[in-house]
Design an enzyme around this catalytic site. Sequence first.
Site, PDB file in Angstrom:
ATOM      1  N   CYS A   1       0.960   0.780   3.524  1.00 17.76           N
ATOM      2  CA  CYS A   1       1.216   2.477   4.216  1.00 17.76           C
ATOM      3  C   CYS A   1       0.886   3.690   3.541  1.00 17.76           C
ATOM      4  O   CYS A   1       0.708   4.086   3.989  1.00 17.76           O
ATOM      5  CB  CYS A   1       3.335   1.962   3.833  1.00 17.76           C
ATOM      6  SG  CYS A   1       3.346   0.857   4.904  1.00 17.76           S
TER       7      CYS A   1
ATOM      8  N   PHE B   1      10.899   6.696  -7.647  1.00 24.11           N
ATOM      9  CA  PHE B   1       9.114   7.296  -7.503  1.00 24.11           C
ATOM     10  C   PHE B   1       8.600   7.890  -8.298  1.00 24.11           C
ATOM     11  O   PHE B   1       7.511   8.935  -7.879  1.00 24.11           O
ATOM     12  CB  PHE B   1       9.409   7.843  -5.602  1.00 24.11           C
ATOM     13  CG  PHE B   1       8.693   6.216  -5.409  1.00 24.11           C
ATOM     14  CD1 PHE B   1       9.606   5.701  -4.483  1.00 24.11           C
ATOM     15  CD2 PHE B   1       7.768   5.764  -4.916  1.00 24.11           C
ATOM     16  CE1 PHE B   1      10.311   4.637  -4.017  1.00 24.11           C
ATOM     17  CE2 PHE B   1       7.508   4.900  -3.561  1.00 24.11           C
ATOM     18  CZ  PHE B   1       9.457   4.492  -3.437  1.00 24.11           C
TER      19      PHE B   1
HETATM   20  C1  UDX Z   1       6.370   1.301   1.694  1.00 24.07           C
HETATM   21  C2  UDX Z   1       7.972   2.957   1.876  1.00 24.07           C
HETATM   22  O1  UDX Z   1       8.325   2.896   0.930  1.00 24.07           O
HETATM   23  C3  UDX Z   1       9.043   2.498   2.947  1.00 24.07           C
HETATM   24  O2  UDX Z   1       9.451   3.291   3.357  1.00 24.07           O
HETATM   25  C4  UDX Z   1       8.084   2.095   4.245  1.00 24.07           C
HETATM   26  O3  UDX Z   1       8.364   1.670   5.383  1.00 24.07           O
HETATM   27  C5  UDX Z   1       6.202   1.427   3.699  1.00 24.07           C
HETATM   28  O4  UDX Z   1       5.748   2.064   2.515  1.00 24.07           O
HETATM   29  P1  UDX Z   1       6.071  -0.820  -0.046  1.00 24.07           P
HETATM   30  O5  UDX Z   1       4.155  -0.121   0.857  1.00 24.07           O
HETATM   31  O6  UDX Z   1       6.426  -2.130   0.554  1.00 24.07           O
HETATM   32  O7  UDX Z   1       7.269   0.587   1.166  1.00 24.07           O
HETATM   33  O8  UDX Z   1       6.605   0.129  -1.299  1.00 24.07           O
HETATM   34  P2  UDX Z   1       6.840   0.821  -2.745  1.00 24.07           P
HETATM   35  O9  UDX Z   1       7.861   0.875  -3.007  1.00 24.07           O
HETATM   36  O10 UDX Z   1       7.381   2.340  -1.726  1.00 24.07           O
HETATM   37  O11 UDX Z   1       5.359   1.130  -2.990  1.00 24.07           O
HETATM   38  C6  UDX Z   1       4.302   1.849  -2.427  1.00 24.07           C
HETATM   39  C7  UDX Z   1       3.276   1.962  -3.437  1.00 24.07           C
HETATM   40  O12 UDX Z   1       3.209   2.621  -4.644  1.00 24.07           O
HETATM   41  C8  UDX Z   1       3.570   0.511  -4.561  1.00 24.07           C
HETATM   42  O13 UDX Z   1       1.744   0.067  -5.265  1.00 24.07           O
HETATM   43  C9  UDX Z   1       4.052   0.806  -6.314  1.00 24.07           C
HETATM   44  O14 UDX Z   1       3.101  -0.163  -6.875  1.00 24.07           O
HETATM   45  C10 UDX Z   1       3.608   2.361  -6.012  1.00 24.07           C
HETATM   46  N1  UDX Z   1       4.145   2.996  -6.872  1.00 24.07           N
HETATM   47  C11 UDX Z   1       5.921   3.349  -6.442  1.00 24.07           C
HETATM   48  C12 UDX Z   1       4.206   3.675  -8.088  1.00 24.07           C
HETATM   49  O15 UDX Z   1       2.827   3.759  -8.127  1.00 24.07           O
HETATM   50  N2  UDX Z   1       5.309   4.378  -8.203  1.00 24.07           N
HETATM   51  C13 UDX Z   1       6.552   4.673  -8.049  1.00 24.07           C
HETATM   52  O16 UDX Z   1       7.664   5.143  -8.989  1.00 24.07           O
HETATM   53  C14 UDX Z   1       6.619   3.969  -7.353  1.00 24.07           C
END
Ligand code: UDX
Length: 447
Positions: A278, A267
Amino acid sequence: MNICVVGAGYVGLVTGSCLADIGHRVICIDNDEGKIRLLNAGQMPIYEPYLEDLVQQNRKRGSLSFSTDLSRGAKDSEVIFICVGTPPLENGEADLSFVEKVIREVGATADSHKLVVEKSTVPVQTGEYINRTLKIYSREEKGHFDVASNPEFLREGSAVLDFFHPDRIVIGVDNRRTEDVLRQIYLPILEGTFRCPVHSSCLPATRPLFFVTDLKSAELIKHASNSFLATKISFINAIGEICERVGADVQKVAEGMGLDPRIGKEFLKAGLGFGGFCFPKDLQAFVCIGEKYGYDFALLKEVEKINKSRIDVAMEKLKKHLWVLRGKTIAFLGLAFKPQTDDIRFAPAMELIRRLREEGCHIRAFDPQAMKKASSEIPEIFYGRDPYEVAEGAEALVLATEWPEFLDLDWDKMRRVMARPFILDGRNFLPRSRVTALGFEYVGMGR
Ligand code: UDX
């Protein structure tokens, strides 16, 4: 165990199918008749890797069924998982009306003891309201209820994998009996005795932790976890702003930071920011929870502000490099809010497309899974059959979702079909040296 899962959205459908696969008899309820008809006809309302097979196999075995009849589902089950939506209200608060409606009906129709498990992301103290509502709507002589919280941490795109290989299963309970029932439900996962639909052979080295706490703490763990992850993303995006101004590379900074186990490398990917159903809604809801209890969660307000400004940053970059936006043709690779999903809710790509259209740009877009959903939301743009078709005649290409297959494109061919070989890599995903060597102008985020 006989389980009723209420809500056949991302969370409910994955939870229901996976619970059926580890040996339970599951009935999935949704009030959307169209969705239930689709599922009963063997079709899928969403794309999620491995889910379709799970649904088909368990339907065939008779361990998974779908219905719109909540009272029947509740009557036939010992445990009821609440997985209905909690969308944001206009003020950012979570709308609990779907949860409340389900609870009232369960209360009114249940004729034996039921364990009601909240899995939807809900504000702290919802469990107490559920308990109270069940008592009010049930008739005294008809058994009684237990209420538990079991927040889900499934990520879209890897939800099935996450179900079978979680780091932790969190439960919030107020008595030992409820804890034992939930432990029993998840036993195959806790002991690693399930048949994994994702790996052909997998012996998980570490077993997931079964984390038992009180209801309110469990409810808070979900909001706190998502808000913390969102904070990490906005933090690295803020660092990216400094990097750009001084000529450093945010990817290198993130790599160096992530080597510290206290920080961790996950992240810390800078780019267009977070989307999906979410993070954006949970952040807002958590800010509202703070307000309700007299705490100004200014930190999270800033996290949200930084995230929203990522679209402005992308717009500025395009303006700087293309000079005039009006009349320009811009190709998009990726529409979903992240790879391996067809979900476009709060997707940065969709917002950027809206903003570019307001400036008079012509948009051509491709996504491996999300085009059907995107075209019902923004029908006015051109959706191509493949990346080469959308790149044709484009003066810029925006990579908005890091689908792995985009790495394997014939980038030389992409360059040849574009009117101007300019890439804005919104996810810092493409190998910069390779594409620049091919003659592309390349602009990333925070580098
Ligand atoms: C999230 C949580 O990770 C999960 O545990 C919860 O149950 C639901 O919400 P999700 O929304 O499916 O899951 O996606 P996630 O992989 O967490 O990514 C969320 C957003 O953050 C995406 O748009 C992704 O592109 C963005 N992101 C993620 C970044 O911009 N940078 C990162 O380093 C990681």
